[in-house]
Design a protein around this motif. Structure first.
Motif, PDB file in Angstrom:
ATOM      1  N   THR A 188      -0.036  -0.498  -3.910  1.00 37.09           N
ATOM      2  CA  THR A 188       1.370   0.290  -3.506  1.00 37.09           C
ATOM      3  C   THR A 188       0.854   1.644  -3.154  1.00 37.09           C
ATOM      4  O   THR A 188       0.286   2.446  -3.779  1.00 37.09           O
ATOM      5  CB  THR A 188       2.068   0.012  -4.830  1.00 37.09           C
ATOM      6  N   TRP A 189       1.025   2.092  -1.846  1.00 36.88           N
ATOM      7  CA  TRP A 189       0.512   3.342  -1.317  1.00 36.88           C
ATOM      8  C   TRP A 189       0.945   4.386  -2.107  1.00 36.88           C
ATOM      9  O   TRP A 189       0.320   5.207  -2.413  1.00 36.88           O
ATOM     10  CB  TRP A 189       0.681   3.268  -0.070  1.00 36.88           C
ATOM     11  N   PHE A 190       2.206   4.310  -2.796  1.00 37.51           N
ATOM     12  CA  PHE A 190       2.754   5.778  -3.373  1.00 37.51           C
ATOM     13  C   PHE A 190       2.026   5.891  -4.726  1.00 37.51           C
ATOM     14  O   PHE A 190       2.332   7.210  -5.386  1.00 37.51           O
ATOM     15  CB  PHE A 190       4.167   5.763  -3.214  1.00 37.51           C
ATOM     16  N   GLU A 191       1.432   4.880  -5.150  1.00 34.84           N
ATOM     17  CA  GLU A 191       0.780   5.028  -6.710  1.00 34.84           C
ATOM     18  C   GLU A 191      -0.646   5.398  -6.224  1.00 34.84           C
ATOM     19  O   GLU A 191      -1.198   5.503  -7.267  1.00 34.84           O
ATOM     20  CB  GLU A 191       0.819   3.573  -7.363  1.00 34.84           C
ATOM     21  N   ALA A 192      -1.203   5.658  -5.096  1.00 34.83           N
ATOM     22  CA  ALA A 192      -2.418   5.756  -4.939  1.00 34.83           C
ATOM     23  C   ALA A 192      -2.624   7.100  -4.074  1.00 34.83           C
ATOM     24  O   ALA A 192      -3.660   7.055  -3.320  1.00 34.83           O
ATOM     25  CB  ALA A 192      -3.024   4.662  -4.070  1.00 34.83           C
ATOM     26  N   VAL A 193      -1.727   7.985  -4.276  1.00 30.72           N
ATOM     27  CA  VAL A 193      -2.009   9.391  -3.395  1.00 30.72           C
ATOM     28  C   VAL A 193      -1.975  10.552  -4.641  1.00 30.72           C
ATOM     29  O   VAL A 193      -1.394  11.702  -4.449  1.00 30.72           O
ATOM     30  CB  VAL A 193      -0.691   9.364  -2.747  1.00 30.72           C
TER      31      VAL A 193
END
Length: 245
Positions: A136-141
């Protein structure tokens, strides 16, 4: 290589077993952002991760309707049941594996998909001829992940960086005025709200105008770097199932 742009002979000749499957949703993102925000972001991050990866990987077309019934009071929001979503994702991964792409990272852009994706990727790995993990992209920023919201600063920033023509800038004050500060209605670590309309007037959570295009570029770079790192780990992993003990 994006499957939508490739020919079947291109795919036949691809020298990789890695695939990215973007999944998102079609749901409200306030008065300023398009219904397709989550699917667009998932595809954008998947393509950026594939470009960064030092090797070959195919990118499948996005799954654009997800587990989004929590947005049902807002016009245009579409949803499927978790069972339908899990089965659809599983079938798409099976078809990728049939063509040799049997290591699959499911790149997700919608929070409501997270529980179902954790379940279905485990099922695929245990019972099918494929290995799959969710991302999940927004968990990896990094430190920005805590500012996610909904139609808020992160999603608006990434839109401004990648699809600026789709942001209704003239509605930004309206989006801010009807937004809530946080997701849900929490008591004793329990969210009493099942639907988004219970705690936000216009579907927005957070301040969308706090996310500019510069932040969007930073988010995309960070998400792509995280996805690149994950792809390398998936490519190198022994995915055989452990024997019974």
């Amino acid at each position: 290589m994006h499957l939508s742009d490739a020919t079947w002979t291109d795919v036949r000749d691809a020298d990789t077993d890695l695939a990215l499957l973007p999944v998102g949703s079609t749901e409200q993102h306030g008065p300023h952002a398009p219904l397709g925000t989550d699917a667009m972001h998932a595809e954008t991050v998947a393509e950026a991760g594939a470009d960064r990866y030092d090797g070959s990987v195919v990118v499948a077309p996005p799954v654009s309707v997800g587990v989004s019934e929590e947005h049902r009071q807002f016009a245009g929001s579409l949803w499927v049941s978790p069972d339908t979503f899990r089965q659809y994702v599983r079938d798409v991964v099976r078809s990728l594996a049939h063509h040799g792409f049997n290591r699959v990272v499911v790149v997700n852009g919608h929070g409501g998909n997270v529980p179902a994706l954790g379940e279905v990727t485990a099922t695929i790995t245990r019972h099918d001829d494929a290995y799959a993990v969710p991302f999940t992209w927004f968990e990896a920023v990094g430190e920005h992940s805590s500012d996610m919201g909904h139609g808020g600063p992160l999603e608006t920033a990434l839109l401004r960086a990648t699809h600026p023509e789709l942001v209704r800038e003239d509605r930004m004050e309206e989006a801010q005025a009807g937004a809530s500060d946080g997701w849900g209605d929490w008591v004793s670590r329990t969210n009493l709200a099942h639907d988004t309309a219970e705690f936000t007037e216009n579907g927005v959570v957070g301040d969308p105008d706090a996310g500019d295009a510069e932040l969007g570029d930073e988010l995309l770079e960070s998400a792509a770097a995280s996805l690149d790192h994950l792809l390398q780990a998936v490519a190198d992993r022994d995915v055989s199932r452990p024997p019974n003990r």
